[in-house]
Design a protein around this motif. Structure first.
Motif, PDB file in Angstrom:
ATOM      1  N   LYS A 593       0.897  -0.964  -0.032  1.00 11.98           N
ATOM      2  CA  LYS A 593      -0.138  -0.006   0.081  1.00 11.98           C
ATOM      3  C   LYS A 593       0.905   1.313  -0.077  1.00 11.98           C
ATOM      4  O   LYS A 593       1.766   1.216   0.411  1.00 11.98           O
ATOM      5  N   ARG A 621      -1.283   0.807  -7.717  1.00 14.95           N
ATOM      6  CA  ARG A 621      -2.023  -0.436  -7.070  1.00 14.95           C
ATOM      7  C   ARG A 621      -1.105  -1.109  -6.032  1.00 14.95           C
ATOM      8  O   ARG A 621      -0.097  -1.218  -6.009  1.00 14.95           O
ATOM      9  N   ASP A 622      -2.002  -1.706  -5.032  1.00 14.69           N
ATOM     10  CA  ASP A 622      -1.440  -2.735  -4.176  1.00 14.69           C
ATOM     11  C   ASP A 622      -1.350  -4.004  -4.429  1.00 14.69           C
ATOM     12  O   ASP A 622      -1.650  -4.255  -5.561  1.00 14.69           O
ATOM     13  N   ARG A 624      -3.187  -6.310  -3.945  1.00 18.04           N
ATOM     14  CA  ARG A 624      -4.370  -7.026  -4.201  1.00 18.04           C
ATOM     15  C   ARG A 624      -4.771  -6.335  -5.446  1.00 18.04           C
ATOM     16  O   ARG A 624      -6.014  -6.690  -6.001  1.00 18.04           O
ATOM     17  N   GLY A 625      -4.151  -5.490  -6.317  1.00 17.84           N
ATOM     18  CA  GLY A 625      -4.533  -4.854  -7.555  1.00 17.84           C
ATOM     19  C   GLY A 625      -5.506  -3.792  -7.315  1.00 17.84           C
ATOM     20  O   GLY A 625      -6.226  -3.307  -8.387  1.00 17.84           O
ATOM     21  N   ARG A 626      -5.662  -3.196  -6.157  1.00 15.03           N
ATOM     22  CA  ARG A 626      -6.531  -2.143  -6.075  1.00 15.03           C
ATOM     23  C   ARG A 626      -5.698  -0.766  -5.789  1.00 15.03           C
ATOM     24  O   ARG A 626      -4.973  -0.605  -5.000  1.00 15.03           O
ATOM     25  N   HIS A 630     -10.420   2.159  -6.181  1.00 15.81           N
ATOM     26  CA  HIS A 630     -11.049   0.878  -5.801  1.00 15.81           C
ATOM     27  C   HIS A 630     -11.432   0.911  -4.175  1.00 15.81           C
ATOM     28  O   HIS A 630     -12.319   0.465  -3.621  1.00 15.81           O
ATOM     29  N   HIS A 631     -10.324   1.427  -3.443  1.00 17.39           N
ATOM     30  CA  HIS A 631     -10.466   1.556  -1.934  1.00 17.39           C
ATOM     31  C   HIS A 631     -11.332   2.463  -1.637  1.00 17.39           C
ATOM     32  O   HIS A 631     -12.392   2.230  -0.669  1.00 17.39           O
ATOM     33  N   TYR A 634     -14.807   0.906  -2.221  1.00 15.55           N
ATOM     34  CA  TYR A 634     -15.269  -0.095  -1.459  1.00 15.55           C
ATOM     35  C   TYR A 634     -15.620   0.527  -0.126  1.00 15.55           C
ATOM     36  O   TYR A 634     -16.703   0.154   0.733  1.00 15.55           O
ATOM     37  N   ASP A 655      -9.529  -5.113 -10.062  1.00 16.82           N
ATOM     38  CA  ASP A 655      -8.583  -5.842  -9.130  1.00 16.82           C
ATOM     39  C   ASP A 655      -8.451  -7.093  -9.010  1.00 16.82           C
ATOM     40  O   ASP A 655      -8.832  -7.882  -9.887  1.00 16.82           O
ATOM     41  N   GLY A 656      -7.746  -7.699  -8.001  1.00 15.32           N
ATOM     42  CA  GLY A 656      -7.398  -9.172  -7.881  1.00 15.32           C
ATOM     43  C   GLY A 656      -8.770  -9.891  -7.712  1.00 15.32           C
ATOM     44  O   GLY A 656      -8.717 -11.270  -8.108  1.00 15.32           O
ATOM     45  N   ASP A 660     -14.079  -4.083 -11.155  1.00 14.71           N
ATOM     46  CA  ASP A 660     -13.834  -2.716 -11.375  1.00 14.71           C
ATOM     47  C   ASP A 660     -14.546  -1.738 -10.396  1.00 14.71           C
ATOM     48  O   ASP A 660     -15.619  -2.179  -9.820  1.00 14.71           O
TER      49      ASP A 660
END
Length: 731
Positions: A593, A621-622, A624-626, A630-631, A634, A655-656, A660
């Motif tokens: 992150k 991205r981290d 997790r592909g986010r 994305h964060h 969420y 993301d993972g 999307d």
């Protein structure tokens, strides 16, 4: 008669055209010499002469000839009737006396009528023939008299000009003599130059004597030919005549062409030599709105132009007051690429102009320039969070946008989140960081009366070389307000105007939160939503568990930035950045992150804005592909989603978990975020359909984003209520 009238009318129309052309010619002569004064009389006489002929002939044809034609028609009709009567009389049978008698009577009556009309017709012919002789002759005689009068008066008018024509002839003789003398002098100079045996190359331009004068009487500091690279796709080079005048850089294609302004005000630009292109002797003039690549004919000329621009910048600062500068640049000032102008919104109008100035200047230390102390600063470095005077802002701009991004408090548009960021930092806070060891080193800070060179040297040492920072034992800087405590507290620095304290948030963001169902992460079940509302109100404290406290001396600057971003501690984030923290530092112990993702988790819109203004990658991205988008989706942080979309976040990235941002928002039933994402996607598709030269954005898209930006920064509780209302309506 008709043919003559038509010819006369044609002559009159041609005469009118002649009169009109003659008037234009005489007007041109009058403008040149102011000598012709009686040309109107000529046109009047000419017009009267033509009318005397046309009017008389017109009356003759329309009246007399018309009556003659009518009589002829009646005569022809009666003649036809008589011929019919003759035929009927001849055809009458002799054994029918009544028909013979009727035919004979009709013939007698018709013959009498014919004879009467024949007599009238002959009379009309004789009258017309007699009248024709003297009417036409009278008209032509009248025309001759008119022509005589016309030419006689024309001669009189020209005769009056005879003295003037003689005077002109005398002056012409003198001009011929003067021209001959001048020609001889030029030939003599030419011969003298040839006697000095100059070679062909000696006639080339001597650039060693090129000079500029910022105090030139005509206002032109320097002028000459330069090659200019066009801004089109072909990047063609064109030779143009450039000049520096009135604090502007301008050029023209030809001597009499209209000037084209390259730089509206040189104080807003910087100039530098350019060595990374194939052509030689190039230099670049960079303004806030565009960049202009130029090429001189030699190295000396290039240096002369660069020095002339720099000297003009300094001269403009000395001579032009801020008010004049603001008035001139009102139409040219442009916001940064992230700006969305909100001048049409009446609510945002109230925070523009002077109200923005007053609001930001009320922050501690912001009543004077951060670097020289001049009162009433009207310029800001938005990534540093400081206010500057106009001269120091010019120096900051020359450092490059990677170091300092300059914007006007009165000329530019200000997004709500950027305005709040400016109110979070300020001159006092930033000077505690960047001038921590100034007094210990015995260096004297420049004042408003110091020279530009002194200010420039100070600013470079302060922000580029960072020589005044307080060094940490491990080579890093210890924050001024944290030098005594050994433990690091993420308690947010509060402003003096804080009045409300929200409940303490002790729940940390769990790594498994990303695996929770989107419904849990909607506004109803999101554990971090209170942090968003606290951050947006700007009045809360956030305290972490004791286990989160770490020894500050052991922290890496990147980790310090990382933790401060989640805690929404803006001064500490600025401290870490000043001490060399990588803005996109990756925490390999926490799923790779970045500080920007931590700012999202902390619920801070302003922390995200600070990181983005200082070059954070909005799409990094981290593990997790986010990405940050994305964060934020969420977690249901609508304001952050709006911010990231404005700054170019890629909403098509998956993301993972194969999600999307739009699919995440749809599953979470977050109406506001779904609206923002769909609008941004629609706007992106419209731009792609319009091609590279399409419009920058749809008006509806911009209006809605302005609404969300304003709400997220100033009324976050509305976003919270909207989400809760939508959630309840769905259930």
């Amino acid at each position: 008669g008709d043919a003559l009238v038509k010819l006369c009318s044609g002559m009159i129309e041609a005469g009118k055209a002649y009169i009109t052309t003659n008037k234009h010619f005489v007007t041109g002569v009058r403008d040149l010499s102011q000598q012709c004064k009686k040309d109107e009389m000529i046109s009047i006489l000419f017009d009267q002469a033509q009318r005397s002929v046309r009017q008389q002939l017109h009356n003759f044809v329309k009246d007399d000839v018309r009556k003659f034609k009518e009589t002829k028609k009646q005569f022809d009709k009666v003649r036809e009737d008589m011929e019919i009567s003759l035929v009927k009389n001849a055809q009458a049978p002799r054994h029918k006396p009544h028909e013979v008698e009727e035919a004979t009577g009709t013939l007698t009556i018709t013959r009498k009528c014919f004879r009467h009309l024949a007599l009238d017709y002959v009379l009309q012919i004789n009258v017309l023939q007699a009248k024709k002789k003297f009417e036409i002759l009278d008209a032509m005689l009248s025309f001759m008299h008119a022509q005589y009068t016309f030419f006689q008066q024309g001669y009189s008018l020209l005769h009056e000009l005879d003295p003037y024509m003689k005077k002109l002839a005398t002056e012409l003789d003198q001009l011929v003599i003067d021209s001959a003398v001048e020609k001889r002098e030029m030939e003599h100079k030419h011969a003298m130059i040839q006697q000095r045996s100059f070679c062909l190359q000696d006639f080339s331009y001597d650039d060693s004597k090129v000079e500029f004068n910022v105090d030139a009487p005509n206002g032109v500091v320097m002028e000459g030919y330069l090659f200019k690279r066009a801004s089109n796709a072909f990047k063609t080079w064109n030779r143009r005549w450039f000049s520096i005048q009135n604090s502007q850089l301008v050029y023209q294609k030809k001597l009499k062409d209209v000037l084209t302004v390259v730089v509206e005000d040189l104080r807003l630009c910087t100039v530098k030599p350019c060595e990374d292109i194939e052509r030689r002797f190039c230099f670049e003039v960079v303004s806030p709105t565009k960049s202009c690549m130029l090429q001189a004919d030699s190295e000396k000329l290039r240096q002369a132009w660069i020095q002339a621009v720099q000297a003009s910048i300094a001269s403009a600062y000395r001579e032009s007051p801020d008010s004049y500068y603001i008035e001139r640049l009102d139409r040219t000032a442009s916001p940064s690429t992230s700006s969305i102008d909100s001048a049409t919104d009446s609510r945002e109008r109230s925070v523009k102009g002077e109200s923005i100035l007053q609001r930001v200047q009320s922050i501690p230390g912001n009543d004077q320039c951060c670097d020289c102390g001049q009162p009433d600063p009207r310029w800001a470095s938005i990534n540093l969070g400081i206010l500057l005077c106009i001269e120091c802002s010019g120096i900051h701009r020359s450092l490059g946008v990677h170091c300092s991004k300059v914007r006007s408090l009165t000329l530019d548009s200000w997004e709500p989140e950027l305005l709040k960021l400016m109110c979070e930092l300020g001159n006092s806070t930033m000077n505690q960081i960047y001038e921590a060891q100034c007094e210990e080193l015995g260096l004297k800070k420049p004042t408003s009366g110091s020279s530009r060179q002194d200010k420039e040297a100070w600013i470079k040492v302060k922000y580029v070389e960072k020589k005044f920072l307080k060094k940490l034992p491990n080579g890093e800087t210890l924050p001024e307000n944290e030098r005594k405590p050994r433990r690091w507290c993420v308690k947010k620095c509060q402003r003096n105007n804080s009045t409300t304290k929200a409940p303490t948030a002790r729940r940390k963001y769990r790594h498994e939160a990303g695996n929770a169902s989107p419904a849990m992460l909607s506004s109803g079940g999101n554990p971090l939503l209170p942090m968003q509302s606290m951050e947006s109100s700007g009045e809360a404290e956030i305290e972490q568990e004791a286990s989160d406290l770490e020894d500050l001396r052991e922290l890496h600057p990147g980790l310090l930035m990382y933790k401060a971003a989640q805690a929404r501690n803006l001064p500490l984030m600025a401290e870490a950045l000043a001490n060399g923290a990588e803005i996109n530092w990756v925490n390999d112990e926490d799923e790779n992150k970045t500080p920007l993702i931590q700012a999202v988790m902390g619920g801070s819109l302003i922390a995200c804005e600070f990181l983005l203004q200082n070059g954070a990658d909005v799409n990094q991205r981290d593990s997790r592909g986010r990405a940050p988008l994305h964060h934020a989706t969420y977690l249901g942080h609508t304001g952050q989603v709006c911010l990231f979309l404005k700054r170019g976040a890629n909403q098509h990235a998956v993301d993972g978990d194969g999600q999307d941002p739009l699919s995440i928002a749809v599953q979470a039933a977050n109406a506001d975020i779904v609206t923002l994402l769909r609008l941004a996607r629609m706007n992106e598709e419209m731009r792609e359909a319009e091609g590279p030269f399409g419009q920058p954005g749809d008006a509806t898209y911009l209006d809605i984003f302005r609404e969300f930006s304003y709400m997220a920064s100033n009324n976050p509780e509305k976003l919270k209520r909207r989400s809760l209302h939508f959630s309840h309506s769905c259930t």
